[in-house]
Design an enzyme around this catalytic site. Structure first.
Site, mmCIF file in Angstrom:
data_model
loop_
_atom_site.group_PDB
_atom_site.id
_atom_site.type_symbol
_atom_site.label_atom_id
_atom_site.label_comp_id
_atom_site.label_asym_id
_atom_site.label_seq_id
_atom_site.Cartn_x
_atom_site.Cartn_y
_atom_site.Cartn_z
ATOM 1 N N GLU A 153 1.044 -1.263 -0.377
ATOM 2 C CA GLU A 153 0.023 0.363 0.144
ATOM 3 C C GLU A 153 0.658 1.237 -0.323
ATOM 4 O O GLU A 153 1.108 2.483 0.925
ATOM 5 C CB GLU A 153 -0.988 0.284 0.806
ATOM 6 C CG GLU A 153 -2.072 -1.012 0.926
ATOM 7 C CD GLU A 153 -3.836 -0.916 2.060
ATOM 8 O OE1 GLU A 153 -3.129 -0.277 3.084
ATOM 9 O OE2 GLU A 153 -3.969 -1.271 1.770
ATOM 10 N N GLU A 308 -6.711 -7.942 -0.836
ATOM 11 C CA GLU A 308 -7.366 -7.335 0.428
ATOM 12 C C GLU A 308 -8.839 -7.219 0.521
ATOM 13 O O GLU A 308 -9.140 -6.822 -0.474
ATOM 14 C CB GLU A 308 -6.062 -7.036 1.517
ATOM 15 C CG GLU A 308 -5.080 -7.062 1.408
ATOM 16 C CD GLU A 308 -4.295 -5.675 2.008
ATOM 17 O OE1 GLU A 308 -5.272 -5.899 3.212
ATOM 18 O OE2 GLU A 308 -2.760 -5.348 1.742
HETATM 19 C C1 GLA Z 1 -4.556 -2.329 4.673
HETATM 20 C C2 GLA Z 1 -3.090 -3.341 4.963
HETATM 21 C C3 GLA Z 1 -3.250 -4.532 5.565
HETATM 22 C C4 GLA Z 1 -3.849 -4.724 6.624
HETATM 23 C C5 GLA Z 1 -5.266 -3.734 6.534
HETATM 24 C C6 GLA Z 1 -6.615 -4.088 7.792
HETATM 25 O O1 GLA Z 1 -4.890 -3.339 3.321
HETATM 26 O O2 GLA Z 1 -2.124 -3.923 4.149
HETATM 27 O O3 GLA Z 1 -1.224 -4.815 6.099
HETATM 28 O O4 GLA Z 1 -3.513 -3.129 7.431
HETATM 29 O O5 GLA Z 1 -5.081 -2.875 6.005
HETATM 30 O O6 GLA Z 1 -7.611 -3.665 7.639
#
Ligand code: GLA
Ligand code: ZN
Length: 672
Positions: A153, A308
């Site tokens: 991210e 995710e």
């Molecule tokens: C983000 C991060 C993950 C985790 C999630 C929690 O998407 O990439 O590592 O922290 O949030 O929702």
């Protein structure tokens, strides 16, 4: 099209952090058994594992990762291998403080958290390259490793002296001379002019925030910095094996970087999706998420990965809600319906401590496999297997509608001090237009204003508040209409150029003859105010927020304003130009109005829909090849008539003539 050639199937699984469990070998053994049981076939490993991979400077430890990989392999679980640059070990921050980020108040971060490195630091880059290369040399040849997950991210920017210097160099490349830069940034205003490059600083609340062109270029520079960092990591791992594809996980409606530009550096687009589903009327939320999925698909014009999502809840919102029964399958298949070739979660197993110990995971602290969440996840895994390679090989329905969505236009709009300050809402305006099409199950692509943009395959191009024009977009739009296309342009379009200097010309720039109308003044309405547009057939549209006063230049007036000192002025116009036509919406109209507009245009342009039937409120449909996903976000039981003969692809039964969907359910129909 396969995003992961070593394993060309739907991916099901998610973030797996065995590095947090090395002192529990029993749990590591059990994990793979549970994965098999949950129909998991891919996990992302090593995302934040740098401190375990390199506990001391230059001392690498891959033994644990070798063991994890071979255990996964034995159980048919593939590895998406991360580079660990999203968080770094304490020894590095202590020894080389330059790797830490400097914020917009020019303060350097201390060790802690994540996503806080300096992208320019030569030390950080060297350390990242070294560990990336070591990982690649050890694993890139392994058939069980199917994809690189670069960092995590990416977000934000750094204002350290190194980054400031790179900014100045970037500006020199772009403008050549200070004179050019001063002109492009209109620095005659408030004595802003620069007489030496060294005087230029990044935007800061302690310094310059009133130079809107500086703010805009800083965002472009930040994008370039991030793209350059990704390219560095990508080239490092690809030097070892050029065939193993690379992704980076993106975020929803993201502001910091221009994702169209960033995705030029990636082989595969992936993103992290965390809506708060209520299980009640989630129609607007589903349209909003649908737009995010379609943006992801549009960045590289190819399928994407849902990298995710939560199997149950998150822990970082003000209110952290569980998914109601059915919602997990529905929200997972929503991504697939829009072109995702995976359903992946954060995370496999709930951590024991620290910030994310209460974040939802497939396996909770009790380690059980008889939970509701484990059951929901298993159901998705089975569904992906049932839908299988037939669906996997099916591209999403070809869109004939394109919404122009461009990060430069978005940034410039939000920075501009005009109209509804802070609520010019570039993204929300694009979403309002998208939502109308979503309600009818009409597929939509997004394009930006890069030079490579080609509009010729579309029948309908929509420009919601395209405030900034660049790279000759006005010429492309003119040609598009002249050749038979239909253009919808709203107020507040075509006002500024690439560096946010107002065009010294009629508005929208060089399109007033195409639209047959010119915008003369822009008014903002308070929340309690509204205006109306009346059509000759009696239809009335409601306008809120922004209302422009136009002057006719030959267009046909379809509706006029009814209220206030606007009364009688054109509110909706249409102009025939060449073989096509151009619509102009003088105001921001509400959802019913946009629905009526696009229902009319979808009829006249014969726009394909996923399912040629009326969809009840909260229900939408998406098509991949012969598969039609009918999704119910209304919170109610709905019934619709089916326009053909279909099999229910999940149940393997005949779908009949009418489809009844309970709240929070999805049906996948396979056309005969
Ligand atoms: C983000 C991060 C993950 C985790 C999630 C929690 O998407 O990439 O590592 O922290 O949030 O929702
Ligand atoms: Zn820096």
């Amino acid at each position: 099209m396969s995003l992961t050639p070593r394993f060309p199937h739907f991916l099901h699984g998610g973030d797996y952090n065995p590095d947090q469990w090395l002192d529990h070998p029993d749990i590591l053994e059990r994990d793979v058994l549970l994965m098999e049981k949950a129909h998991v076939n891919a996990v992302s490993v090593g995302i934040f594992a740098w401190a375990t991979l390199e506990p001391e400077e230059g001392q690498y430890n891959f033994t644990w990762l070798d063991e994890v990989n071979s255990r996964l392999k034995k159980h048919g679980v593939h590895m998406i291998l991360a580079t660990p640059s999203g968080a770094r070990p304490a020894w590095m921050a202590e020894k080389y403080p330059e790797v830490l980020r400097v914020n917009d108040r020019f303060e350097r971060a201390h060790f802690g958290g994540r996503h806080n490195h300096c992208p320019s630091s030569p030390v950080y880059r060297a350390k990242v390259q070294k560990i990336d290369r070591a990982l690649a040399e050890r694993y890139a040849g392994d058939e069980n490793v199917i994809l690189w997950h670069i960092s995590n991210e990416f977000s934000g920017d750094c204002r350290c002296p190194l980054c400031q210097e790179r900014f100045r160099t970037w500006l020199k490349d772009r403008y050549g001379t200070l004179d050019n830069l001063n002109r492009a940034w209109y620095t005659g205003f408030w004595s802003m002019g620069y007489t030496a490059w060294s005087q230029i600083e990044p935007p800061s609340p302690r310094g310059q925030m009133a130079n809107l062109s500086l703010l805009l270029d800083w965002r472009r520079f930040s994008t370039w910095q991030c793209a350059d960092f990704i390219a560095m990591e990508r080239d490092t791992v690809k030097a070892v094996n050029p065939d193993l594809p690379v992704t980076a996980n993106l975020m929803e409606s993201f502001w910091d970087y221009d994702y169209f530009r960033l995705c030029e550096e990636l082989d595969v687009v992936s993103w992290d999706c965390y809506p708060t589903w209520t299980g009640g009327d989630d129609a607007d939320l589903a349209a909003y998420i649908g737009m995010n999925h379609d943006l992801m698909r549009s960045f590289r014009r190819q399928p994407f990965l849902l990298m995710e999502s939560t199997p149950s809840l998150v822990n970082w919102k003000a209110v952290n809600k569980l998914k109601k029964p059915g919602m997990h399958l529905l929200s997972s298949l929503q991504a697939v319906a829009h072109g995702s070739n995976s359903v992946l979660y954060f995370q496999w197993r709930k951590g024991r401590g620290n910030a994310e110990m209460f974040h939802g995971a497939v396996v909770s602290h009790d380690g059980r496999d008889d939970t509701r969440v484990f059951g929901d996840v298993t159901e998705v895994g089975k569904a992906l297997e049932t839908l299988g390679d037939g669906l996997y090989a099916s591209p999403v329905q070809q869109a004939r509608v394109c919404i122009l969505y461009d990060w430069s236009a978005r940034w410039a709009t939000e920075y501009s001090q005009v109209g509804l300050n802070g609520k010019m809402d570039y993204h929300g305006t694009a979403l309002a237009h998208y939502r109308a099409l979503w309600k009818m199950g009409i597929p939509v692509d997004f394009c930006d204003m890069r030079e490579s943009t080609d509009l010729s395959s579309y029948s309908l191009v929509i420009c919601p508040q395209l405030y900034l024009f660049m790279n000759g977009i006005e010429e492309k739009l003119r040609t598009f209409v002249a050749n038979g296309g239909t253009l919808v342009m709203t107020c507040f379009s075509g006002i500024s150029d690439a560096t946010n200097l107002a065009f010294l010309a009629d508005t929208p720039y060089r399109l007033t003859d195409v639209l047959g109308v010119r915008e003369t003044e822009l008014d903002a309405l308070s929340p309690e105010e509204c205006n109306h547009a009346a059509f000759t057939d009696g239809e009335v549209w409601r306008a809120t927020g922004l209302c422009a006063r136009p002057a006719l230049e030959g267009a046909e007036v379809l509706a006029i304003y009814t209220d206030d000192f606007y009364a009688g002025l054109p509110a909706v116009t249409r102009n025939r130009f060449g073989k096509g036509e151009a619509w102009y919406l003088a105001a921001r109209f509400d959802d019913d109005a946009l629905l009526s507009l696009y229902a009319r245009l979808s009829g006249s342009l014969k726009l394909p829909r996923a399912l040629e039937t009326d969809l009840p409120h909260g229900v939408t449909a998406h098509r991949r090849g012969k598969y039609v996903f009918v999704e119910n976000y209304s919170g109610k039981t709905v019934t619709l008539s089916l326009p053909g003969t279909y099999e229910d692809a999940l149940k393997g039964t005949d779908a009949g003539d009418t489809l009844t969907l309970a709240p929070c359910t999805v049906s996948v129909l396979l056309e005969d």
